[in-house]
Design a protein around this motif. Structure first.
Motif, PDB file in Angstrom:
ATOM      1  N   ALA A  11       0.801  -1.224   0.000  1.00 30.65           N
ATOM      2  CA  ALA A  11       0.000   0.000   0.000  1.00 30.65           C
ATOM      3  C   ALA A  11       0.830   1.268   0.000  1.00 30.65           C
ATOM      4  CB  ALA A  11      -0.948   0.004   1.196  1.00 30.65           C
ATOM      5  N   THR A  12       2.031   1.239   0.570  1.00 28.89           N
ATOM      6  CA  THR A  12       2.855   2.447   0.669  1.00 28.89           C
ATOM      7  C   THR A  12       4.202   2.326  -0.027  1.00 28.89           C
ATOM      8  OG1 THR A  12       3.774   1.712   2.805  1.00 28.89           O
ATOM      9  CG2 THR A  12       1.799   3.104   2.868  1.00 28.89           C
ATOM     10  N   THR A  13       4.468   1.196  -0.654  1.00 30.56           N
ATOM     11  CA  THR A  13       5.779   0.958  -1.262  1.00 30.56           C
ATOM     12  C   THR A  13       5.636   0.631  -2.744  1.00 30.56           C
ATOM     13  OG1 THR A  13       6.544   0.040   0.843  1.00 30.56           O
ATOM     14  CG2 THR A  13       7.927  -0.344  -1.086  1.00 30.56           C
ATOM     15  N   SER A  14       6.486   1.261  -3.555  1.00 31.77           N
ATOM     16  CA  SER A  14       6.523   0.998  -4.995  1.00 31.77           C
ATOM     17  C   SER A  14       7.959   0.725  -5.412  1.00 31.77           C
ATOM     18  CB  SER A  14       5.978   2.199  -5.780  1.00 31.77           C
ATOM     19  OG  SER A  14       4.657   2.508  -5.384  1.00 31.77           O
TER      20      SER A  14
ATOM     21  N   LYS B  35       9.479   3.628  -0.154  1.00 24.45           N
ATOM     22  CA  LYS B  35       8.442   3.482   0.863  1.00 24.45           C
ATOM     23  C   LYS B  35       8.109   4.855   1.432  1.00 24.45           C
ATOM     24  CE  LYS B  35       7.441   1.393   5.351  1.00 24.45           C
ATOM     25  NZ  LYS B  35       6.092   0.965   4.962  1.00 24.45           N
ATOM     26  N   ILE B  36       6.845   5.259   1.305  1.00 22.42           N
ATOM     27  CA  ILE B  36       6.411   6.563   1.803  1.00 22.42           C
ATOM     28  C   ILE B  36       5.951   6.402   3.244  1.00 22.42           C
ATOM     29  CG2 ILE B  36       4.765   8.447   1.495  1.00 22.42           C
ATOM     30  CD1 ILE B  36       4.727   7.791  -1.466  1.00 22.42           C
ATOM     31  N   ASN B  37       6.602   7.117   4.136  1.00 21.17           N
ATOM     32  CA  ASN B  37       6.291   7.051   5.555  1.00 21.17           C
ATOM     33  C   ASN B  37       5.139   7.995   5.901  1.00 21.17           C
ATOM     34  OD1 ASN B  37       8.591   5.279   5.976  1.00 21.17           O
ATOM     35  ND2 ASN B  37       9.847   7.108   5.672  1.00 21.17           N
ATOM     36  N   ALA B  38       4.666   7.915   7.147  1.00 19.73           N
ATOM     37  CA  ALA B  38       3.505   8.701   7.576  1.00 19.73           C
ATOM     38  C   ALA B  38       3.725  10.200   7.437  1.00 19.73           C
ATOM     39  CB  ALA B  38       3.148   8.347   9.011  1.00 19.73           C
ATOM     40  N   ASP B  39       4.979  10.655   7.554  1.00 16.82           N
ATOM     41  CA  ASP B  39       5.283  12.095   7.448  1.00 16.82           C
ATOM     42  C   ASP B  39       5.710  12.490   6.033  1.00 16.82           C
ATOM     43  OD1 ASP B  39       7.719  10.834   7.337  1.00 16.82           O
ATOM     44  OD2 ASP B  39       8.669  12.024   8.926  1.00 16.82           O
ATOM     45  N   ASN B  40       5.494  11.586   5.068  1.00 15.36           N
ATOM     46  CA  ASN B  40       5.835  11.792   3.653  1.00 15.36           C
ATOM     47  C   ASN B  40       7.328  11.781   3.368  1.00 15.36           C
ATOM     48  OD1 ASN B  40       3.239  11.835   2.495  1.00 15.36           O
ATOM     49  ND2 ASN B  40       2.955  13.966   3.093  1.00 15.36           N
ATOM     50  N   THR B  41       8.147  11.412   4.362  1.00 16.48           N
ATOM     51  CA  THR B  41       9.532  11.112   4.038  1.00 16.48           C
ATOM     52  C   THR B  41       9.559   9.777   3.302  1.00 16.48           C
ATOM     53  OG1 THR B  41       9.895  10.012   6.164  1.00 16.48           O
ATOM     54  CG2 THR B  41      10.449  12.369   6.010  1.00 16.48           C
TER      55      THR B  41
ATOM     56  N   VAL C 145      17.761  15.018   1.354  1.00 17.19           N
ATOM     57  CA  VAL C 145      16.332  14.890   1.635  1.00 17.19           C
ATOM     58  C   VAL C 145      15.694  13.879   0.688  1.00 17.19           C
ATOM     59  CG1 VAL C 145      14.120  16.098   1.640  1.00 17.19           C
ATOM     60  CG2 VAL C 145      16.176  17.242   2.513  1.00 17.19           C
ATOM     61  N   ASN C 146      14.978  12.925   1.249  1.00 14.48           N
ATOM     62  CA  ASN C 146      14.155  11.998   0.482  1.00 14.48           C
ATOM     63  C   ASN C 146      12.712  12.182   0.938  1.00 14.48           C
ATOM     64  OD1 ASN C 146      16.373  10.989  -0.811  1.00 14.48           O
ATOM     65  ND2 ASN C 146      16.353   8.983   0.162  1.00 14.48           N
ATOM     66  N   LYS C 147      11.848  12.698   0.042  1.00 14.75           N
ATOM     67  CA  LYS C 147      10.484  13.004   0.454  1.00 14.75           C
ATOM     68  C   LYS C 147       9.524  12.834  -0.720  1.00 14.75           C
ATOM     69  CE  LYS C 147      10.765  17.977  -0.590  1.00 14.75           C
ATOM     70  NZ  LYS C 147      10.605  19.340  -0.061  1.00 14.75           N
ATOM     71  N   TYR C 148       8.223  12.820  -0.381  1.00 17.91           N
ATOM     72  CA  TYR C 148       7.167  12.744  -1.385  1.00 17.91           C
ATOM     73  C   TYR C 148       6.197  13.892  -1.161  1.00 17.91           C
ATOM     74  CZ  TYR C 148       3.076  11.162  -4.000  1.00 17.91           C
ATOM     75  OH  TYR C 148       2.010  11.097  -4.868  1.00 17.91           O
ATOM     76  N   ASP C 149       5.858  14.600  -2.236  1.00 16.16           N
ATOM     77  CA  ASP C 149       4.894  15.699  -2.172  1.00 16.16           C
ATOM     78  C   ASP C 149       3.583  15.208  -2.785  1.00 16.16           C
ATOM     79  OD1 ASP C 149       3.375  17.958  -2.300  1.00 16.16           O
ATOM     80  OD2 ASP C 149       4.790  19.145  -3.472  1.00 16.16           O
ATOM     81  N   PRO C 150       2.557  14.950  -1.947  1.00  9.61           N
ATOM     82  CA  PRO C 150       1.292  14.428  -2.499  1.00  9.61           C
ATOM     83  C   PRO C 150       0.561  15.421  -3.393  1.00  9.61           C
ATOM     84  CG  PRO C 150       1.081  14.909  -0.157  1.00  9.61           C
ATOM     85  CD  PRO C 150       2.529  15.055  -0.484  1.00  9.61           C
ATOM     86  N   ALA C 151       0.797  16.720  -3.207  1.00  7.92           N
ATOM     87  CA  ALA C 151       0.112  17.720  -4.031  1.00  7.92           C
ATOM     88  C   ALA C 151       0.586  17.661  -5.481  1.00  7.92           C
ATOM     89  CB  ALA C 151       0.323  19.114  -3.454  1.00  7.92           C
ATOM     90  N   SER C 152       1.898  17.598  -5.665  1.00  4.11           N
ATOM     91  CA  SER C 152       2.462  17.549  -7.021  1.00  4.11           C
ATOM     92  C   SER C 152       2.773  16.130  -7.476  1.00  4.11           C
ATOM     93  CB  SER C 152       3.744  18.377  -7.084  1.00  4.11           C
ATOM     94  OG  SER C 152       4.732  17.840  -6.211  1.00  4.11           O
TER      95      SER C 152
END
Length: 275
Positions: free
Chosen positions: A199-202, A219-225, A243-250
């Motif tokens: 569900a959270t890993t690609s 793997k996207i963590n709860a804080d989007n890291t 920094v390794n992060k995910y931006d759900p907006a973009s």
């Protein structure tokens, strides 16, 4: 017919085994029902075996699987009721497990081809949040009977391998830089595909080394890291270097990672954005 799997994600793709089926009974015969015998079948290339991509969802997803077709010299003046059932025997000789009954529901196991009509859709509701993404499941279906018509024995079965896609799966554009300690930097500008692990890993290709079998899981963590996990032939000593992060907006991954080698570390900076 051989249970050779193809993807259903390309609309209109014909089964590789279809021509063999048509040698058993000509498709024109099924459509025109020569000898004035109405014939019911799973329409054309929608029979056989294929992989069905369904999105991960917390609510049941109503999914059309195929059309049931009535072939006859002319349209009939009466309804034809067709019964469809799950047939686990179709999974013999495959590596699939039968899809658990709590993960789907069939709104109607009988479909009615109304007088004057040729086709009627058959749908299933998938409870994808209940499907174990780590297992290989399939839903095997068969036409068991049709009142007022005969069933085409070679176009009555279908096996759907179930592939659940998480919300991150799909096509992305990756841009960035791969910096080699002695050869210098090179640009990364390539399309990447993110495939579902859970569900959270690609999983996708590592930097621009996918052709060498280098892959990575994101793997996207709860804080989007984002936690980067090297897979395939990738260097197991790969580490985060920024920094390794995910931006759900973009729908964008920002990644900074490196791995050791002769002459020093190879350093990668890239952004991976949903297309």
């Amino acid at each position: 017919m051989k249970k050779q799997l193809i993807t259903l994600l390309c609309a209109g793709t014909l089964l590789s085994g279809l021509s063999g089926c048509l040698n058993d009974k000509g498709y024109t015969d099924l459509i025109n029902a020569e000898n004035a015998q109405p014939v019911v079948s799973i329409f054309g290339g929608q029979s056989g075996s294929k992989v069905l991509g369904v999105d991960l969802s917390t609510t049941p997803v109503d999914t059309k699987l195929f059309d049931v077709n009535l072939g006859s010299p002319s349209k009939l003046g009466q309804d034809v009721t067709v019964t469809i059932a799950v047939d686990p025997n179709l999974l013999k000789g495959t590596t699939y497990e039968l899809l658990p009954t709590n993960t789907y529901s069939i709104p109607a196991t009988q479909v009615v081809i109304k007088a004057g009509q040729r086709d009627v859709p058959f749908s299933v509701k998938f409870n994808t949040s209940l499907i174990d993404l780590k297992k290989s499941y399939a839903l095997p279906l068969t036409i068991t009977s049709a009142n007022g018509a005969v069933v085409a024995t070679n176009l009555k079965d279908v096996v759907f391998g179930i592939k659940v896609n998480n919300i991150y799966a799909g096509k992305y554009q990756a841009t960035g830089t791969f910096t080699h300690p002695t050869a210098g930097p090179r640009a990364i500008n390539r399309e990447k595909t993110l495939a579902t692990i859970d569900a959270t890993t690609s999983e996708t290709e590592f930097a621009d080394l996918g052709g060498s079998g280098w892959t990575m899981q994101l793997k996207i963590n709860a804080d989007n890291t984002v936690t980067l996990i090297p897979t395939g032939s990738s260097n197991t000593s790969t580490k985060q270097s920024g920094v390794n992060k995910y931006d759900p907006a973009s729908k964008t991954f920002t990644l900074n990672y490196s791995y050791p080698g002769a002459g020093g570390d190879r350093v990668v900076t890239e952004t991976i954005t949903r297309k």
